[in-house]
Design a protein around this motif. Structure first.
Motif, PDB file in Angstrom:
ATOM      1  N   HIS A  98      -8.826  11.872  15.647  1.00  0.00           N
ATOM      2  CA  HIS A  98      -8.564  11.116  14.184  1.00  0.00           C
ATOM      3  C   HIS A  98      -7.190  10.596  14.346  1.00  0.00           C
ATOM      4  O   HIS A  98      -6.616  10.303  13.407  1.00  0.00           O
ATOM      5  N   PHE A 145       0.819   4.726   5.686  1.00  0.00           N
ATOM      6  CA  PHE A 145      -0.555   5.080   5.944  1.00  0.00           C
ATOM      7  C   PHE A 145      -1.045   4.925   7.143  1.00  0.00           C
ATOM      8  O   PHE A 145      -1.885   5.937   7.714  1.00  0.00           O
ATOM      9  N   GLY A 197     -10.360   3.307   7.072  1.00  0.00           N
ATOM     10  CA  GLY A 197     -10.375   3.332   5.641  1.00  0.00           C
ATOM     11  C   GLY A 197      -9.168   2.393   4.872  1.00  0.00           C
ATOM     12  O   GLY A 197      -8.358   2.313   5.830  1.00  0.00           O
ATOM     13  N   LEU A 198      -9.577   1.891   4.111  1.00  0.00           N
ATOM     14  CA  LEU A 198      -8.764   0.885   3.561  1.00  0.00           C
ATOM     15  C   LEU A 198      -8.043  -0.270   4.173  1.00  0.00           C
ATOM     16  O   LEU A 198      -6.950  -0.696   3.775  1.00  0.00           O
ATOM     17  N   ARG A 249      -4.275  12.361  13.016  1.00  0.00           N
ATOM     18  CA  ARG A 249      -4.026  12.216  11.420  1.00  0.00           C
ATOM     19  C   ARG A 249      -4.650  13.576  10.788  1.00  0.00           C
ATOM     20  O   ARG A 249      -4.687  13.657   9.392  1.00  0.00           O
ATOM     21  N   MET A 294      -8.091  15.952   3.794  1.00  0.00           N
ATOM     22  CA  MET A 294      -7.275  15.186   4.581  1.00  0.00           C
ATOM     23  C   MET A 294      -6.285  16.114   5.279  1.00  0.00           C
ATOM     24  O   MET A 294      -6.022  17.142   4.547  1.00  0.00           O
ATOM     25  N   MET A 352     -14.750   4.549   3.507  1.00  0.00           N
ATOM     26  CA  MET A 352     -13.589   4.403   2.689  1.00  0.00           C
ATOM     27  C   MET A 352     -13.087   3.082   2.712  1.00  0.00           C
ATOM     28  O   MET A 352     -11.842   2.698   2.787  1.00  0.00           O
ATOM     29  N   VAL A 382      -5.010   9.171  -2.338  1.00  0.00           N
ATOM     30  CA  VAL A 382      -6.137   9.430  -1.421  1.00  0.00           C
ATOM     31  C   VAL A 382      -6.514  10.934  -0.872  1.00  0.00           C
ATOM     32  O   VAL A 382      -7.697  11.106  -0.856  1.00  0.00           O
ATOM     33  N   TYR A 435     -18.948   9.929   5.814  1.00  0.00           N
ATOM     34  CA  TYR A 435     -17.983  11.084   5.184  1.00  0.00           C
ATOM     35  C   TYR A 435     -19.142  11.838   4.151  1.00  0.00           C
ATOM     36  O   TYR A 435     -19.615  11.246   3.354  1.00  0.00           O
ATOM     37  N   ARG A 473      -0.561  14.507   5.371  1.00  0.00           N
ATOM     38  CA  ARG A 473       0.086  13.110   5.776  1.00  0.00           C
ATOM     39  C   ARG A 473       1.464  12.897   4.834  1.00  0.00           C
ATOM     40  O   ARG A 473       1.496  12.697   3.722  1.00  0.00           O
ATOM     41  N   THR A 475      -9.816  12.725  -1.924  1.00  0.00           N
ATOM     42  CA  THR A 475     -10.660  13.384  -0.885  1.00  0.00           C
ATOM     43  C   THR A 475     -10.839  14.862  -1.160  1.00  0.00           C
ATOM     44  O   THR A 475     -12.081  15.259  -0.965  1.00  0.00           O
TER      45      THR A 475
END
Ligand SMILES: Cc1cc2nc3c(=O)[nH]c(=O)nc-3n(C[C@H](O)[C@H](O)[C@H](O)COP(=O)(O)O)c2cc1C
Ligand SMILES: CC(C)CC(=O)C(=O)O
Length: 382
Positions: free
Chosen positions: A260, A8, A63-64, A263, A145, A92, A205, A113, A148, A209
């Motif tokens: 980003h 991730f 995030g996370l 990503r 997103m 996030m 995720v 966001y 991914r 999103t």
């Protein structure tokens, strides 16, 4: 950390072309060093939106992060405070806006966001304001997103839970399992109503999103945020001169030149590749931060020489956090500080404030941005 978490963090969108472009872009520039300059003392300090920084590196929103170490966002914010730099808290995050504010005296920005439900968005902004965050950083490159594929393959869900496909991964990382289960329960309080989730619920995720994030956000929403947020506004995720000019017209105080970390839209150029055209378009009317692929102090020096005021890092501090908690993040910042310092020393430039494009040799090749880059380099070199 378990493989699904590493993937991730480390992963990007689609074929990860842009992830690699971020690193390659730094390699396309080399230095033009000066000799016989008094470099016996060096000054790495700068300011960002009026706040002093001991080094031109800040911790970007991720995030996370609280899944990498218990209370991860609090630890990272404390590390930033110790190293006299800025921490940007993601919407996030696992720890809440208020927990991070209570624990960490650092200069803190809040990254936003925009939710489809504008009341949720408004309440996030109001909470950040009440908790004393000094700037609002609106991320503009995630209408949804990126694709991914590592997360899809791993069946990554939040909160993480054992599944047939990750049980071996978890067993091989019992240290992480113990750390996380011994710590207070993760809250995800900014974005997930964990109380409303039954014990067996978990969400991907990406699925989450795409249900919550608003794909219809426009420049009008930047105006809307202006009315809600009295302090400096930062736009993160700008990669073209057109958008940078528009951001300046909307009076934003800073721009984060960012793809980003590769990503989101795969196929964007490396972040450093687009920096010169943005510096040129902005003409000093907003401060510019660059992120994506910053791994060495010399990368930071190159970005500053091309006109950025500071760099953000994402993955590097997450690895410090996963390996060593707060002191791991401090070590990452310390390594970068030492590397920037040594680069200045050997480059013959004693102060980051003195860096300009005359310290760089630009990319010679024929790749797309090179004409623009050469023009910007010439202009910066005066
Ligand atoms: C695990 C992870 C989570 C991220 N979450 C967010 C986020 O919530 N909001 C945001 O604006 N950017 C987010 N980003 C992007 C980072 O802020 C930053 O743009 C990127 O990591 C920079 O590239 P680097 O990792 O090569 O330093 C995230 C990046 C990673 C690696
Ligand atoms: C939890 C994600 C939506 C955070 C993010 O922006 C990312 O993973 O890049």
């Amino acid at each position: 950390m378990p493989r699904f978490l590493f993937d991730f963090v480390e992963g990007g969108a689609d074929d990860e072309v842009t992830v690699h472009a971020n690193r390659r872009a730094f390699g396309d520039y080399s230095f033009r060093a000066r000799t016989l300059v008094d470099v016996s003392t060096r000054d790495l300090s700068t300011t960002l939106l009026g706040q002093p920084l001991a080094l031109p590196v800040i911790l970007g929103p991720v995030g996370l992060a609280g899944l990498l170490a218990p209370r991860g966002e609090v630890l990272a914010a404390e590390a930033a405070a110790r190293k006299e730099t800025v921490f940007v808290l993601s919407t996030m995050s696992v720890c809440t806006i208020e927990e991070v504010a209570a624990a960490a005296p650092a200069s803190r920005w809040f990254q936003l966001y925009i939710w489809k439900d504008r009341e949720v968005t408004r309440s996030l902004v109001e909470r950040a304001r009440a908790a004393g965050y000094s700037a609002l950083c609106l991320t503009v490159d995630v209408p949804d997103m990126g694709n991914r594929e590592r997360d899809v393959r791993n069946g990554f869900v939040v909160p993480p839970r054992p599944t047939p496909s990750n049980v071996l991964d978890l067993l091989l990382h019992l240290g992480w399992v113990m750390r996380m289960t011994r710590s207070p329960r993760a809250t995800f309080g900014n974005f997930l109503d964990t109380k409303a989730l039954s014990r067996r619920d978990a969400v991907s995720v990406a699925g989450y999103t795409s249900r919550q994030f608003d794909q219809s956000v426009t420049w009008a929403d930047v105006e809307w945020l202006r009315g809600l947020w009295p302090g400096p506004l930062v736009l993160k995720g700008i990669t073209t001169a057109e958008d940078a000019r528009r951001a300046v017209q909307h009076g934003v105080e800073a721009i984060v030149v960012s793809n980003h970390g590769g990503r989101q839209l795969d196929g964007l150029p490396g972040a450093l590749d687009v920096l010169p055209e943005i510096v040129e378009a902005v003409e000093g009317r907003a401060e510019i931060v660059l992120d994506g692929g910053v791994r060495r102090g010399s990368d930071v020096v190159k970005a500053l020489a091309l006109g950025a005021r500071a760099c953000m890092i994402g993955r590097p501090f997450l690895y410090g956090l996963a390996a060593g908690g707060q002191s791991g993040v401090e070590l990452v910042l310390e390594l970068l500080r030492k590397e920037i310092d040594r680069t200045l020393l050997l480059l013959g430039c004693p102060r980051v404030a003195q860096l300009d494009a005359s310290y760089l040799r630009g990319p010679e090749g024929a790749h797309a941005g090179s004409e623009i880059q050469r023009a910007a380099l010439k202009r910066l070199a005066g």
